[in-house]
Scaffold this motif. Sequence first.
Motif, PDB file in Angstrom:
ATOM      1  N   PRO A 198      -0.330  17.208  13.926  1.00 54.66           N
ATOM      2  CA  PRO A 198      -1.400  16.634  13.096  1.00 54.66           C
ATOM      3  C   PRO A 198      -1.269  15.127  12.872  1.00 54.66           C
ATOM      4  CG  PRO A 198      -0.552  18.655  12.115  1.00 54.66           C
ATOM      5  CD  PRO A 198       0.392  18.286  13.219  1.00 54.66           C
ATOM      6  N   LEU A 199      -0.062  14.592  13.051  1.00 54.46           N
ATOM      7  CA  LEU A 199       0.138  13.156  12.875  1.00 54.46           C
ATOM      8  C   LEU A 199      -0.119  12.371  14.158  1.00 54.46           C
ATOM      9  CD1 LEU A 199       3.457  13.084  10.791  1.00 54.46           C
ATOM     10  CD2 LEU A 199       1.099  13.368   9.996  1.00 54.46           C
ATOM     11  N   LEU A 200      -0.155  13.067  15.285  1.00 51.29           N
ATOM     12  CA  LEU A 200      -0.290  12.398  16.577  1.00 51.29           C
ATOM     13  C   LEU A 200      -1.740  12.082  16.927  1.00 51.29           C
ATOM     14  CD1 LEU A 200       2.336  14.438  18.652  1.00 51.29           C
ATOM     15  CD2 LEU A 200       2.638  12.221  17.532  1.00 51.29           C
ATOM     16  N   ALA A 201      -2.675  12.889  16.394  1.00 48.91           N
ATOM     17  CA  ALA A 201      -4.110  12.653  16.662  1.00 48.91           C
ATOM     18  C   ALA A 201      -4.926  13.469  15.677  1.00 48.91           C
ATOM     19  CB  ALA A 201      -4.467  13.040  18.103  1.00 48.91           C
ATOM     20  N   GLU A 202      -6.106  12.970  15.351  1.00 51.83           N
ATOM     21  CA  GLU A 202      -6.982  13.728  14.444  1.00 51.83           C
ATOM     22  C   GLU A 202      -7.450  15.010  15.101  1.00 51.83           C
ATOM     23  OE1 GLU A 202     -10.160  11.407  12.911  1.00 51.83           O
ATOM     24  OE2 GLU A 202      -8.849   9.893  11.990  1.00 51.83           O
ATOM     25  N   ASP A 203      -7.709  14.967  16.393  1.00 50.53           N
ATOM     26  CA  ASP A 203      -8.126  16.151  17.137  1.00 50.53           C
ATOM     27  C   ASP A 203      -6.882  16.950  17.534  1.00 50.53           C
ATOM     28  OD1 ASP A 203     -10.209  17.686  18.805  1.00 50.53           O
ATOM     29  OD2 ASP A 203      -8.681  17.141  20.280  1.00 50.53           O
ATOM     30  N   ALA A 204      -6.837  18.235  17.174  1.00 50.59           N
ATOM     31  CA  ALA A 204      -5.644  19.051  17.410  1.00 50.59           C
ATOM     32  C   ALA A 204      -5.308  19.154  18.893  1.00 50.59           C
ATOM     33  CB  ALA A 204      -5.844  20.442  16.817  1.00 50.59           C
ATOM     34  N   ASP A 205      -6.317  19.355  19.730  1.00 52.17           N
ATOM     35  CA  ASP A 205      -6.059  19.485  21.169  1.00 52.17           C
ATOM     36  C   ASP A 205      -5.469  18.194  21.726  1.00 52.17           C
ATOM     37  OD1 ASP A 205      -6.995  22.066  21.170  1.00 52.17           O
ATOM     38  OD2 ASP A 205      -9.017  21.534  21.809  1.00 52.17           O
ATOM     39  N   LYS A 206      -5.979  17.073  21.251  1.00 51.64           N
ATOM     40  CA  LYS A 206      -5.444  15.784  21.704  1.00 51.64           C
ATOM     41  C   LYS A 206      -4.005  15.622  21.226  1.00 51.64           C
ATOM     42  CE  LYS A 206      -5.543  11.688  23.556  1.00 51.64           C
ATOM     43  NZ  LYS A 206      -5.520  11.530  25.023  1.00 51.64           N
ATOM     44  N   GLY A 207      -3.736  16.048  19.995  1.00 48.15           N
ATOM     45  CA  GLY A 207      -2.375  15.965  19.480  1.00 48.15           C
ATOM     46  C   GLY A 207      -1.404  16.795  20.299  1.00 48.15           C
ATOM     47  N   VAL A 208      -1.838  17.991  20.695  1.00 49.69           N
ATOM     48  CA  VAL A 208      -0.994  18.854  21.537  1.00 49.69           C
ATOM     49  C   VAL A 208      -0.728  18.192  22.878  1.00 49.69           C
ATOM     50  CG1 VAL A 208      -0.936  21.035  22.804  1.00 49.69           C
ATOM     51  CG2 VAL A 208      -1.679  21.009  20.416  1.00 49.69           C
ATOM     52  N   GLU A 209      -1.759  17.591  23.452  1.00 49.06           N
ATOM     53  CA  GLU A 209      -1.594  16.913  24.746  1.00 49.06           C
ATOM     54  C   GLU A 209      -0.584  15.760  24.642  1.00 49.06           C
ATOM     55  OE1 GLU A 209      -4.247  14.281  27.964  1.00 49.06           O
ATOM     56  OE2 GLU A 209      -5.229  15.311  26.281  1.00 49.06           O
ATOM     57  N   ILE A 210      -0.675  14.989  23.571  1.00 53.63           N
ATOM     58  CA  ILE A 210       0.255  13.873  23.378  1.00 53.63           C
ATOM     59  C   ILE A 210       1.679  14.397  23.218  1.00 53.63           C
ATOM     60  CG2 ILE A 210       0.918  12.041  21.759  1.00 53.63           C
ATOM     61  CD1 ILE A 210      -2.096  11.677  21.173  1.00 53.63           C
ATOM     62  N   ALA A 211       1.815  15.462  22.441  1.00 50.16           N
ATOM     63  CA  ALA A 211       3.146  16.045  22.233  1.00 50.16           C
ATOM     64  C   ALA A 211       3.726  16.572  23.534  1.00 50.16           C
ATOM     65  CB  ALA A 211       3.057  17.162  21.196  1.00 50.16           C
ATOM     66  N   GLN A 212       2.909  17.247  24.315  1.00 48.81           N
ATOM     67  CA  GLN A 212       3.383  17.797  25.589  1.00 48.81           C
ATOM     68  C   GLN A 212       3.820  16.692  26.542  1.00 48.81           C
ATOM     69  OE1 GLN A 212      -0.025  20.204  26.692  1.00 48.81           O
ATOM     70  NE2 GLN A 212       0.931  22.073  25.900  1.00 48.81           N
ATOM     71  N   ASN A 213       3.077  15.600  26.557  1.00 52.55           N
ATOM     72  CA  ASN A 213       3.462  14.475  27.422  1.00 52.55           C
ATOM     73  C   ASN A 213       4.807  13.897  26.988  1.00 52.55           C
ATOM     74  OD1 ASN A 213       1.165  14.653  29.020  1.00 52.55           O
ATOM     75  ND2 ASN A 213       0.006  13.175  27.798  1.00 52.55           N
ATOM     76  N   ALA A 214       5.012  13.794  25.683  1.00 51.70           N
ATOM     77  CA  ALA A 214       6.298  13.284  25.189  1.00 51.70           C
ATOM     78  C   ALA A 214       7.434  14.225  25.552  1.00 51.70           C
ATOM     79  CB  ALA A 214       6.229  13.087  23.673  1.00 51.70           C
ATOM     80  N   LEU A 215       7.215  15.523  25.361  1.00 46.57           N
ATOM     81  CA  LEU A 215       8.246  16.512  25.698  1.00 46.57           C
ATOM     82  C   LEU A 215       8.526  16.539  27.191  1.00 46.57           C
ATOM     83  CD1 LEU A 215       6.966  19.348  23.359  1.00 46.57           C
ATOM     84  CD2 LEU A 215       9.143  18.142  23.105  1.00 46.57           C
ATOM     85  N   GLY A 216       7.515  16.186  27.982  1.00 43.32           N
ATOM     86  CA  GLY A 216       7.707  16.143  29.429  1.00 43.32           C
ATOM     87  C   GLY A 216       8.732  15.112  29.855  1.00 43.32           C
ATOM     88  N   GLY A 217       9.032  14.155  28.988  1.00 46.80           N
ATOM     89  CA  GLY A 217      10.040  13.148  29.321  1.00 46.80           C
ATOM     90  C   GLY A 217      11.465  13.580  29.038  1.00 46.80           C
ATOM     91  N   TYR A 218      11.639  14.737  28.377  1.00 50.35           N
ATOM     92  CA  TYR A 218      12.988  15.175  28.010  1.00 50.35           C
ATOM     93  C   TYR A 218      13.855  15.423  29.234  1.00 50.35           C
ATOM     94  CZ  TYR A 218      16.737  18.315  26.462  1.00 50.35           C
ATOM     95  OH  TYR A 218      17.958  18.919  26.253  1.00 50.35           O
ATOM     96  N   ALA A 219      13.325  16.170  30.201  1.00 48.92           N
ATOM     97  CA  ALA A 219      14.138  16.537  31.368  1.00 48.92           C
ATOM     98  C   ALA A 219      14.623  15.297  32.113  1.00 48.92           C
ATOM     99  CB  ALA A 219      13.330  17.439  32.301  1.00 48.92           C
TER     100      ALA A 219
END
Length: 492
Positions: free
Chosen positions: A307-328
């Motif tokens: 909810p802090l990453l974007a007002e739109d939930a789907d957009k927030g999930v996309e941003i989070a997934q992109n960030a997590l994609g950098g872990y590996a």
Amino acid sequence: MTMHFPFDNSYAALPETFFARVAPTPVSAPRLVKLNQALAVQLGLDPDWLASPEGLEVLAGVRVPEGAASIAMAYAGHQFGNFVPQLGDGRAILLGEVVDRGGIRRDIQLKGSGRTPFSRMGDGRAALGPVLREYIISEAMAALGIPTTRSLAAVLTGDRVVREEPLPGAVLTRIASSHIRVGTFQFFAARGDSASVRALADHVIARHYPAAAQAEFPYLALLEGVIARQAELIASWMMIGFIHGVMNTDNCSIAGETIDYGPCAFMDVFDPKTVYSSIDQFGRYAYGNQPPIGLWNLTRLAECLVPLLAEDADKGVEIAQNALGGYAERFNAAYLAKLAAKLGLFTSQPDDPQLSQDFLAAMAKGRADFTLTFRRLSDAAADPDDLSEVRRLFEDPAAFDEWAPRWRARIAAEPQDGVTRQAAMRAINPVYIPRNHQVEAVIRAGVDQGDFGPFEQLLTVLANPFRELEEFARYAEPPQPHEEVRQTFCGT
């Protein structure tokens, strides 16, 4: 003489929903087992006063110093994959925060200091054995250069605690950059309390990730910062054969420190499937599973921050997934660089990752001791033609014999001379770790006999893990079959 603690309490200034105000439960007859004098000085505290009767009362929870926060922190967490919406400090009380001599803010927490509103039928106490274990291993991790909570003091309470049997009680004074966990965010997210999630995120940014405040998207920068620290931390664990044993989200520090030394252990024979924790019956937190579990835990944090990453939930999930994609990528880069350095490779060639992995495979096949194999390889770096001391560590040396010529050829292409390479390898490949059988022997001496001489001796050895001394030779040796410790326990 009364000592003033230079408390500067920021977490206790957050809303009351973040914690419960509670005083430690007094104990009957506190006695000091160990005081970390160097750490006390670093914290700006007087070690002589801490060792005095008045100071001992503070370390035991009998006396609350002026200016203390005296709070139990609220948090939730996934425990072995199952979500528990309320956990919290059930046997720990945060006295407060100080800013140390290096300008770093540190929590001072009493662990085993009595019941709190989060105790959930527990007694809020700690037995001596787990206190000694955490003191030993946390200080060993610090000496090994791994980000970790620290131990300031261990105190006997004079009271008994009942586990499977009556045991001497103790209190550990733990020092941390903070005690904020992934589970702290989960506590508020699970309640739909987005305002508290935001307040907690702002606190963490100010305390641990100040650069994120200047970023275009501060909460994304926070998530990326936590991901980076966890990737680096777990890669460091893998380099020393450390198995946390209970990587629940409530044991995952936002600050990127190793926290909550329960059934943790150091691996002897190398095997990625190694599990010691008595409560990890299915190997969820086995040595080789730690990197993906790190990502799993970070994903739970990302869910809280959506909810802090974007007002739109789907957009927030996309941003989070992109960030997590950098872990590996972050983990693999740290892991491979550290592993190459352990093998004496300080330049990079395309086949280096395969060379490293083949060495680990040879160790697993030959049942070689993880710590000693790397150390003896370091010793041989000055004269790589003689690998006899490495070879003898393998029950079946066939795979090592195939690998060794490749390593010789590879280090021959390095610019360093052998002596320089040997020194560099010895500086990162320890000879001493807190081996399970030695830790258990120390605990038994303390608990059963009240003898803390072995505890002091082991701490002395582990304080300099990279410097090999003949008089400490037995501390470098793996256990004999009758000495093996196959299970470790949480202690709660």
